[in-house]
Design an enzyme around this catalytic site. Sequence first.
Site, mmCIF file in Angstrom:
data_model
loop_
_atom_site.group_PDB
_atom_site.id
_atom_site.type_symbol
_atom_site.label_atom_id
_atom_site.label_comp_id
_atom_site.label_asym_id
_atom_site.label_seq_id
_atom_site.Cartn_x
_atom_site.Cartn_y
_atom_site.Cartn_z
ATOM 1 N N VAL E 78 0.849 -1.190 0.000
ATOM 2 C CA VAL E 78 0.000 0.000 0.000
ATOM 3 C C VAL E 78 0.885 1.241 0.000
ATOM 4 C CG1 VAL E 78 -1.665 1.334 1.358
ATOM 5 C CG2 VAL E 78 -1.920 -1.151 1.158
ATOM 6 N N ALA E 123 4.453 4.106 2.886
ATOM 7 C CA ALA E 123 4.006 2.865 2.252
ATOM 8 C C ALA E 123 4.142 1.753 3.273
ATOM 9 C CB ALA E 123 4.845 2.548 1.020
ATOM 10 N N LYS E 124 3.559 0.632 2.995
ATOM 11 C CA LYS E 124 3.741 -0.543 3.847
ATOM 12 C C LYS E 124 3.328 -1.764 3.044
ATOM 13 C CE LYS E 124 5.096 -1.311 8.148
ATOM 14 N NZ LYS E 124 6.027 -0.428 8.895
ATOM 15 N N GLY E 125 3.930 -2.903 3.414
ATOM 16 C CA GLY E 125 3.564 -4.145 2.754
ATOM 17 C C GLY E 125 3.456 -5.259 3.763
ATOM 18 N N ASP E 164 10.471 -5.410 8.602
ATOM 19 C CA ASP E 164 9.444 -5.079 9.595
ATOM 20 C C ASP E 164 9.205 -6.347 10.434
ATOM 21 O OD1 ASP E 164 7.408 -2.592 9.825
ATOM 22 O OD2 ASP E 164 6.360 -4.420 10.372
#
Lengths: 288, 288, 288, 288, 288, 288
Positions: E78, E123-125, E164
Amino acid sequence: MVLEQPPVIINLSPTITELEEEHDLFQVAVEQFLIAADVLGLDNDMRKILSHCQREVIVNFPVEMDDGSVEVFTGYRVQHNSGPGPTKGGIRYHQSVTLSEVKALAMWMTWKCAVVGLPYGGAKGGVQVNPKLLSQAELQNLTRRYTTEIQPFIGPNQDIPAPDVNTNPQIMAWLMDTYSMNVGYSVPGVTTGKPIVLGGSEGRNEATGRGCVFAIENAARIQGLDLAKSSTVVQGFGNPGSVAARLMAELGSAVVAVSDSRGGIYNPNGLDLDAVSAHKARTGTVVG
Amino acid sequence: MVLEQPPVIINLSPTITELEEEHDLFQVAVEQFLIAADVLGLDNDMRKILSHCQREVIVNFPVEMDDGSVEVFTGYRVQHNSGPGPTKGGIRYHQSVTLSEVKALAMWMTWKCAVVGLPYGGAKGGVQVNPKLLSQAELQNLTRRYTTEIQPFIGPNQDIPAPDVNTNPQIMAWLMDTYSMNVGYSVPGVTTGKPIVLGGSEGRNEATGRGCVFAIENAARIQGLDLAKSSTVVQGFGNPGSVAARLMAELGSAVVAVSDSRGGIYNPNGLDLDAVSAHKARTGTVVG
Amino acid sequence: MVLEQPPVIINLSPTITELEEEHDLFQVAVEQFLIAADVLGLDNDMRKILSHCQREVIVNFPVEMDDGSVEVFTGYRVQHNSGPGPTKGGIRYHQSVTLSEVKALAMWMTWKCAVVGLPYGGAKGGVQVNPKLLSQAELQNLTRRYTTEIQPFIGPNQDIPAPDVNTNPQIMAWLMDTYSMNVGYSVPGVTTGKPIVLGGSEGRNEATGRGCVFAIENAARIQGLDLAKSSTVVQGFGNPGSVAARLMAELGSAVVAVSDSRGGIYNPNGLDLDAVSAHKARTGTVVG
Amino acid sequence: MVLEQPPVIINLSPTITELEEEHDLFQVAVEQFLIAADVLGLDNDMRKILSHCQREVIVNFPVEMDDGSVEVFTGYRVQHNSGPGPTKGGIRYHQSVTLSEVKALAMWMTWKCAVVGLPYGGAKGGVQVNPKLLSQAELQNLTRRYTTEIQPFIGPNQDIPAPDVNTNPQIMAWLMDTYSMNVGYSVPGVTTGKPIVLGGSEGRNEATGRGCVFAIENAARIQGLDLAKSSTVVQGFGNPGSVAARLMAELGSAVVAVSDSRGGIYNPNGLDLDAVSAHKARTGTVVG
Amino acid sequence: MVLEQPPVIINLSPTITELEEEHDLFQVAVEQFLIAADVLGLDNDMRKILSHCQREVIVNFPVEMDDGSVEVFTGYRVQHNSGPGPTKGGIRYHQSVTLSEVKALAMWMTWKCAVVGLPYGGAKGGVQVNPKLLSQAELQNLTRRYTTEIQPFIGPNQDIPAPDVNTNPQIMAWLMDTYSMNVGYSVPGVTTGKPIVLGGSEGRNEATGRGCVFAIENAARIQGLDLAKSSTVVQGFGNPGSVAARLMAELGSAVVAVSDSRGGIYNPNGLDLDAVSAHKARTGTVVG
Amino acid sequence: MVLEQPPVIINLSPTITELEEEHDLFQVAVEQFLIAADVLGLDNDMRKILSHCQREVIVNFPVEMDDGSVEVFTGYRVQHNSGPGPTKGGIRYHQSVTLSEVKALAMWMTWKCAVVGLPYGGAKGGVQVNPKLLSQAELQNLTRRYTTEIQPFIGPNQDIPAPDVNTNPQIMAWLMDTYSMNVGYSVPGVTTGKPIVLGGSEGRNEATGRGCVFAIENAARIQGLDLAKSSTVVQGFGNPGSVAARLMAELGSAVVAVSDSRGGIYNPNGLDLDAVSAHKARTGTVVG
């Protein structure tokens, strides 16, 4: 001999440059368009859009001459309207090429594709050079560098050149080779009018002259003329002119006069076209 | 008051258009270059190459107006010489922008980068439009469409626009946003002069005026003038002019006269620049 | 039984490797070309160009084995001549693959495409590996990594692989899937010889054997032989050999002998090919 | 009137949203697939893969409204399976569009292409918006921005949109124009269902309704029904419904009832479809 | 022992999943944003834009397990807002990852970059998987396939992942290698948090814990607390927790209690952190 | 004169070709690596990977000679290992260049970058040609065509050439210009060792010789030698040799002998290096 009907006059001489001395050619093209737009009842927005060329690219590029000096040439590539699909149009080499001329020719290519329903927009290119003053090596250098300069704007899905005044299959082969080398693999679709051995179309050599005669046949049919009883006069006995002359003769028309930039010849009983072509191939002109 | 020395005259008014009515601006630029080339002893090949612009792109594009009608605008982007690195140069919006003017400005950008040793070639762009007649929505539409049209020719590694006459950080933000949207991610490097919050450079707003005063300081040093004893006259009290006036005042020079397109004001004892700026912000002119 | 004419001998056994022990295969291919060039009267420049391969790529890449260890394999992809269009040619997996062999095969692909007028240049690829020593998982890993390594050089418009010795539709499916994954969407045109369900061509499985019989039929016609009265011997009863045998039988020829790498069988009255194929499918050989 | 056979009921009303209130549409689609998978005997791995969508993209994008305010809309583009080739599927504009619905429709597109043997995978897109509340300008702005946002995921070789609920040839023209502007040349292949003048397919307007009648004809043939003696009821008299009604009438079936979202009309002797269509064109409904 | 001041409590346990059972995490993030927007006086348009994520990509992809079976995993990436520059954010592997969680984390990354003035958007995934149930080979396969699937959306100028929850330098090395293989050359800039030998940053391992202690030091300074007289309690003794504990001890604070998912330990005189770390390295927990 | 210590012998003559007559150079390089691998205790997988070159590209390309004939040249570009970042390495023009030599040099570049901690992998290129037999025009044609052929494999983020044996800043300028022309804008980062005016690095001309002397200084320090009391012998008085000689002299060492491919000169009291250089510039050799 008394002619029952006036001769079919086929005018293929490149008289654009004379015209242009007095008129801006693109202005002429826009005026023609506006007359047609009135007939078609085009709305104002569409007139504004179609009376401009979408993209006009001018490139000034150096070429090494045979004597080691450098000349800088000016080249053009104009895309009039890409709405219908990729744009399409020839590249001409002529000392009097101007941006205005190339824009007019690009616009006319849009109309030409549209009237026969081809899914192409119009484009045109040119280099301001008298190619007759260049050696083959210089001509190749010029073509390869011009191709590299316009490379970002052309391609099989984008804009597809073709031969035009003073360009030919050999020049298209250099263009295709340069484009292909630069992308790293063969791209035959980047140009039409290339040599048949490289994927060119059969019949393309005769296409312009043949299309001219197709138009004459249709006009004759509509006007009730019998071409077999007609006589034909050809002004400009180059590639399309000589093809058109031969095809008119095949339709039964007596080709009574032909001319080129050096003068003309006349035989009221019809010329021997094979002899004329052989004479021109030998001497460079139909005269003498 | 008797002036011991003539005032420093800072002329920042856009008088190019008047000049251009009589001369072709690019021809002027080439002539200037040839004078410099003589001084530098440049060889003939280099003169030919540098007296042309590598690539000149003209785009004609439709913009929807607030009343729903369509206008077609003509935009330019010219890259004079990419030899030293990416090309760089502003985009101006003005009703009298011509290809010749943009070409001259692109050439001058090459020289400007070269004299201060920046690894950039020169470029320039423009749109033929009077932006004062457009609404903000129309101005945004025009900027976004012009950006899309020149998108294949610009980019952080290729050619980097900047604000110029009648363009500003807001317009650069639209340009950056359009370019970024079209490639699918943010590309701050596609333009300079964008808002600081989007990555613009601090001090850029004052840079043109400050550069002007740097030049004055150096000229004064060479000529042995004491700026603290000088007076200053500023013709064109816009962004660079007002910055230059303020910086001259900080150096001790009395700013005795300033003008803009509507007229000028004069105070032999020096103007109160804060008051003048406030007046101009309120009324749009220094006059009255 | 007295043969009226010597049998048609179809030799499809991969004897290249034996030949190669004594000769450099690419040198052989160049010598063949020069003989043909003499017949064609090719000029010297063209001989120099066509007797080289345009681009030869060698990749050395690691593959994880089932036991967790890493092996490094050497793969090749050679493009002989991209003049006629995209290049085309199979990929073989064999322990004795060499650069010289792949170059020779790429050159032969150019001639093969040219004699039947296909607008393709010749290419070939290979990996130095005995695939019979790999598990299916290892074979898949090797194929996917080799594909990734040669990915910049292949593609539907550039160079199109196909199955060859020890490669098959399953391997082409892995190649197509790897290429498609890497570009982010499906690219069926990156290879031929893929499974029909993924867009492969019907009839391709039989194409090599059928082409062999087409050649025999033409040779027989020219020499005035009646194939219906002929007998046939097939050396190499693999995919093309068994197809050729079946088609010869359909033409009325008695297939009297077939062999594979383990030996051969002979029946002067003609073999029962269905039985032979069933035997081979069960035992892996025609013998016994 | 006594019906000899029950009427053919053609249901084309978009009742998905009602269904969905109670069920998750994608869950329904997966359950359907698993029933078919049992019939086909699909293995477990294939079931797992095919019961998911490969790629689901959600974009949230701002659009300027006519009053100068900004609204943020949510758009989707889902690609179920790209195995067979490029993916293909419509774009719908509806206030109740959800990710689950778009995923279900994308999966169904894969099955639809597969049953007729088209080399496409399934895709679908949508924007959560009630387009009837937007002006034409807002609808254009929304379409152009949505297109730009999904541009990296679509294209002629990758994923090809089409019209669907509340989208039409005009919207596809905006999509094609936006995509083409952004890449810098015309890309007609980026969408189907565009206006014929831009390269759209003839007959596409009637294709959905005609396909519906093809299915009815085949069903009737299998069940031994004589459509010429049948009566027809159409629920949902929009584009496909009105086309289907007309074609059923051409086959001799009496169209006795039609309805739309406002109600229905009934005539046991068959409706005058031209009159009904004219009424709907004038009033927006078949009722009244 | 009587505490003069309550202990500093450092909570680093991933309690998001518990929270989420009751609340939609993205809804929580939006509500937080709107509180801040009130404080900042943000206008309505900006609130609408910033309370959505620009682009949300969901990928469902097959991975081959060690036993030969296939599992399909769901991954997310995202991008909340690319306005400030490339987007940036970690990738987490957890069985309870949801789109809502990833969206919330992406939004928070925008705020985190903004408050420290970094030119990045958020952003992040994540991948929905319990990585503790996978072998190293399966973990590698999953990472490589997930990377390939999100490859079109990431890159050094576009969106840059990082480790992460449950991802680490090894996983970033696989990601970088996969991306690099697919484009054909090494791209170290595609991720941060990779091994130092591949170009990772020194100090990154301790960065999260150190940043936590920087915040504590500032809070203590503002509140007038003397950390040298404080005691510290750490909930979540993983990578950041153990680093933070060590750094607090270096500042003179007595670390009196630490815990992990299995329980906690307490020593009012301060724990021996070296001993605790050694115990945890040996047994997997601080307990016992 | 009695030497207190043996002279420092600097050997910079390109004796590779003699060595190679007897040994395969890449085999030598691998053997060196395996010795180092033993010292480092590298595992088996890493040995296998590092003892191969990732990618080896061979291109055979035509060049037009001054007499109009065509010669086909063989060029190489080898990338040993792209793990650490972009690959880097020179391009040499020599009649005895072989694939094995280029592979060895590429591997050594990896080690050279690694030992000084540069984030580059090793690469090398070469063309099999005696450049002393070519005119400047032919040399330019060869360089431009070779650049075009390897263009897909090089670039600022991928693989960056540099000058090497028989190549120089002029050749790098042609390479950079060809690459830049082909992509359509200036790419200075595609090569190092270009002329300073095009963005080359200051000091690069002396870098090889200076690096050689850095190594000597460190060796002397470790061995306790006093260079100010040493004498120096230079074998190979080309660019690096003459620079090294000058720098050794600056350190106080007496340069007593220098040689080149035509012979050597000796003066036990130290040579006058300015005089030697002037002699060589005039006659092409140090001899005479």
